[in-house]
Design an enzyme around this catalytic site. Structure first.
Site, PDB file in Angstrom:
ATOM      1  N   ASP A  26      -6.376  -4.660  -7.515  1.00  0.00           N
ATOM      2  CA  ASP A  26      -7.632  -3.989  -7.145  1.00  0.00           C
ATOM      3  C   ASP A  26      -7.311  -2.502  -6.994  1.00  0.00           C
ATOM      4  O   ASP A  26      -6.882  -2.057  -5.935  1.00  0.00           O
ATOM      5  CB  ASP A  26      -8.182  -4.573  -5.846  1.00  0.00           C
ATOM      6  CG  ASP A  26      -9.557  -4.046  -5.508  1.00  0.00           C
ATOM      7  OD1 ASP A  26     -10.481  -4.256  -6.309  1.00  0.00           O
ATOM      8  OD2 ASP A  26      -9.706  -3.402  -4.449  1.00  0.00           O
ATOM      9  N   CYS A  81     -14.384  -1.387  -7.547  1.00  0.00           N
ATOM     10  CA  CYS A  81     -15.742  -1.378  -6.983  1.00  0.00           C
ATOM     11  C   CYS A  81     -16.511  -0.218  -7.627  1.00  0.00           C
ATOM     12  O   CYS A  81     -17.049   0.653  -6.951  1.00  0.00           O
ATOM     13  CB  CYS A  81     -15.722  -1.276  -5.466  1.00  0.00           C
ATOM     14  SG  CYS A  81     -14.675   0.020  -4.797  1.00  0.00           S
ATOM     15  N   ASP A 129       0.856  -1.188   0.000  1.00  0.00           N
ATOM     16  CA  ASP A 129       0.000   0.000   0.000  1.00  0.00           C
ATOM     17  C   ASP A 129       0.889   1.234   0.000  1.00  0.00           C
ATOM     18  O   ASP A 129       1.966   1.236   0.617  1.00  0.00           O
ATOM     19  CB  ASP A 129      -0.926   0.030   1.212  1.00  0.00           C
ATOM     20  CG  ASP A 129      -2.065   1.026   1.021  1.00  0.00           C
ATOM     21  OD1 ASP A 129      -3.096   0.631   0.463  1.00  0.00           O
ATOM     22  OD2 ASP A 129      -1.901   2.208   1.399  1.00  0.00           O
TER      23      ASP A 129
END
Length: 710
Positions: free
Chosen positions: A311, A364, A248
């Protein structure tokens, strides 16, 4: 603080909130006025405004942003945009909207690791009445709650209620009990609360124990834990040949990710957490030094990973059911501003993937600009190295829609949709310069002529195909299976990515934050002198020195904590030729930590279970009554005077340090032994370290031990 000061502070807080809300409204008005200034002169098609919709019923919530309300007489920008985009058919549009206006049900999946199977059985048994024999329930407002639904493809469950209702229920003891059950077993790593759609990427990757897995944008970590569990599904003591690398960009989020993964116990021996910009993630096959020779692959060296979860950051409009503020804040420009970054991250993932490996690209979001547009451009830029895989047989129980091959690039102006049929239309003089910069040619549907060939971006001639099979992508829409909105596609690397021929030095770009300096977060091998000291103290056998000692590392020269890192992580993240390029934040299972006060190394509970078969010294047995006393005084000292003469004699023969304690006469199937520290002032002290937020893990284990000792 006086009551006058408290009142004044509260008034200031309220005034600041009102000011911020007014500022948001003013900014929105200003942007609308600016958009209106050029809409009338633009050369683009502005479709007629659709009819007024019904009021949007938002779910109950305690979130501070809920004071922002919507005008029930007007359609939102989200509705106008996606109705014109046609992401669902007209006859199901109202069903789609109705689903989006209802709260998202609570879903969770059970841990699949072999080491947790007994814990899973215990947890399911405790909730059997609710999960399998559920009678009709009603919430505090009298609404019927449907029975839980089994999700076999992910070993999960979907409850018939949302998290707000579950958390704040007062009148239903069954719902209160299931909320306590979820909190307890989520904190101990037996289950993971995760949206159904979020479970798809790791599920279709089908991770195996020998795979090297990279999660490029991992926080908050639910997909990472899912991949780590799959890696360790059949492992004994958390030892497998593969590894999971979770990345991250934000170091703070990295440590939140560490906390999520720490609940999995010794499985973290196979995990490394790093912090990089995903689009510049380093390839460990390429050394840090510029003088080193480059591989024959040239611009794209050989990939490092068998499986990649890509993602990417997205506009997130698929999360409307749990983030209803998006209704009033959503703009199509959010997706446009992320498209280029998403494509760069996906390209980097493709470069890091081994030939024959699989990558899942996911968001998403409902927006084709973030989804199919990125995938189509990625396929083109990789010049035949990637192919889209039909993954429908990997999760056959999951209801989904195919990807779309046609879409429109649009923006909003004065609540009206503005279409741009081509990239050239978006660059006309009537479009503001700031908006022009948001567009990219790759946002439009691909137009590839059949047969022949074309020149690639890197100067290599690429064979053209008649079409890109975007219908193999997965679109998850809420009304199909009571879930959130999601997009996922499985990609396979079938050949090296073409590029310029190799030169005398590496041409691969590196993370700009390096400044060509090795990162500070480095794991160093523990010295042989310290290993000999610990081996002598605990009576560690030759097997320890052969299998465990070579994998012991420390984060500082003071050796404050010693961690075990499994071979998969060690070879990939520490010993590989380009390992210096990785900014490592955290890895491994802590075996020992140094006690500055008592000047000895404390053996941790998890560490003891990893090396217990090698320990021959500092082991004692306590009778049932005395072991119960130690367990009941977690974190407090038990004076030796409270124990029997026999126990005092055995314990006092040791120097201060950690003792491995078992039940006298046999452990009787209990999760024993445990580690108890013998302090310098002559007392026993049970210390059970845990990360913030995981307090329930040691408490649950102690309660289970006490129950077994009754």
């Amino acid at each position: 603080m006086s009551s006058v000061k408290r009142s004044r502070s509260r008034a200031l807080v309220r005034a600041r909130k009102r000011s911020r809300q007014a500022s948001v409204r003013d900014d929105a008005t200003t942007q609308g006025e600016r958009a209106g200034a050029w809409t009338s002169t633009a050369s683009h098609r502005t479709p007629d405004a659709p009819s007024t919709s019904t009021a949007i019923a938002l779910p109950r919530t305690s979130a501070p942003w809920f004071s922002r309300t919507l005008d029930a007489r007007r359609e939102t920008a989200f509705e106008r945009y996606y109705k014109h985009q046609g992401i669902v058919s007209e006859n199901e549009w109202e069903t789609f909207l109705k689903s989006l206006r209802t709260p998202l049900p609570v879903t969770f999946r059970m841990n699949r690791m072999k080491s947790r199977r007994e814990d899973v059985r215990e947890a399911l048994s405790a909730a059997k009445e609710f999960l399998e024999n559920a009678r009709e329930l009603r919430d505090d407002r009298g609404r019927v709650i449907s029975p839980p639904t089994r999700l076999p493809w992910c070993d999960g469950w979907q409850l018939g209620t949302d998290k707000i209702t579950l958390k704040f229920t007062r009148d239903n003891p069954t719902l209160r009990a299931i909320q306590r059950w979820l909190v307890k077993y989520n904190n101990t790593g037996v289950l993971t609360r995760q949206a159904v759609d979020s479970m798809v990427p790791a599920a279709i990757l089908q991770v195996q124990s020998h795979h090297r897995v990279l999660d490029m944008c991992a926080s908050p970590g639910s997909k990472t834990t899912q991949a780590l569990e799959a890696l360790n599904m059949d492992a004994v003591d958390g030892i497998v040949s593969g590894c999971v690398v979770a990345n991250d960009i934000n170091p703070v989020r990295c440590y939140y990710l560490v906390r999520r993964c720490a609940a999995l116990g010794n499985a973290t021996a196979n995990l490394m957490v790093t912090t990089h910009q995903a689009q510049w993630y380093p390839n460990v096959n390429v050394p840090l030094e510029t003088e080193a020779p480059v591989e024959s692959g040239g611009r794209y060296p050989e990939g490092s990973y068998d499986r990649i979860i890509c993602d990417v950051p997205c506009s997130g409009d698929g999360t409307l059911r749990k983030n209803p503020q998006i209704w009033s804040e959503w703009r199509p420009e959010f997706a446009m501003g992320l498209h280029k970054l998403q494509l760069r991250i996906a390209q980097r993932g493709a470069a890091l993937l081994k030939v024959g490996g699989y990558m899942v690209y996911s968001t998403c979001s409902f927006n084709p600009v973030e989804n199919e547009a990125v995938v189509a451009e990625l396929i083109k830029r990789c010049g035949g190295a990637l192919e889209i895989v039909d993954a429908s047989d990997r999760v056959p129980e999951l209801l989904r829609r195919p990807g779309v091959s046609k879409w429109t690039v649009m923006t909003m102006a004065e609540e009206n949709v503005v279409e741009y049929p081509t990239y050239e239309d978006s660059q006309s003089e009537s479009v503001p310069i700031g908006l022009k910069r948001k567009f990219a040619k790759s946002m439009w549907p691909p137009v590839i002529q059949g047969g022949g060939s074309r020149m690639g971006a890197l100067g290599k001639r690429i064979k053209s195909t008649s079409s890109i099979p975007l219908e193999r992508c997965m679109r998850l829409v809420p009304h199909l299976q009571d879930m959130g909105g999601f997009f996922a596609v499985l990609l396979k690397k079938i050949a090296p990515i073409p590029g310029p021929k190799a030169t005398g030095s590496p041409t691969e770009k590196v993370d700009k934050t390096y400044n060509r300096q090795p990162p500070n977060h480095v794991y160093a091998k523990v010295s042989s002198e310290l290993i000999d000291r610990l081996a002598n103290e605990f009576g560690l056998d030759a097997g320890f020195k052969k299998t465990i000692a070579p994998n012991l590392f420390a984060r500082s020269s003071k050796d404050r904590s010693i961690v075990y890192i499994a071979d998969g992580v060690k070879k990939h993240c520490i010993e590989s030729r380009g390992a210096e390029r990785m900014k490592c934040v955290w890895s491994g299972v802590k075996i020992w930590e140094r006690s500055e006060r008592d000047d000895f190394y404390m053996l941790t509970q998890d560490g003891m279970h990893m090396i217990k078969s090698h320990i021959s010294r500092r082991k004692i047995e306590l009778p049932r009554s005395e072991l119960k006393v130690v367990l009941e005084t977690l974190g407090r000292e038990v004076r030796l005077e409270q124990l029997s003469r026999e126990s005092r004699k055995v314990i006092s023969a040791f120097s201060p340090g950690s003792l491995v304690v078992s039940l006298k006469g046999g452990n009787e199937g209990l999760a024993l032994p445990i580690v108890v520290n013998y302090t310098a002032n002559g007392a026993l002290k049970l210390i059970w370290r845990f990360r913030k937020g995981l307090e329930q893990a040691p408490k649950a284990k102690i309660r289970a031990l006490l129950s077994g000792l009754e």
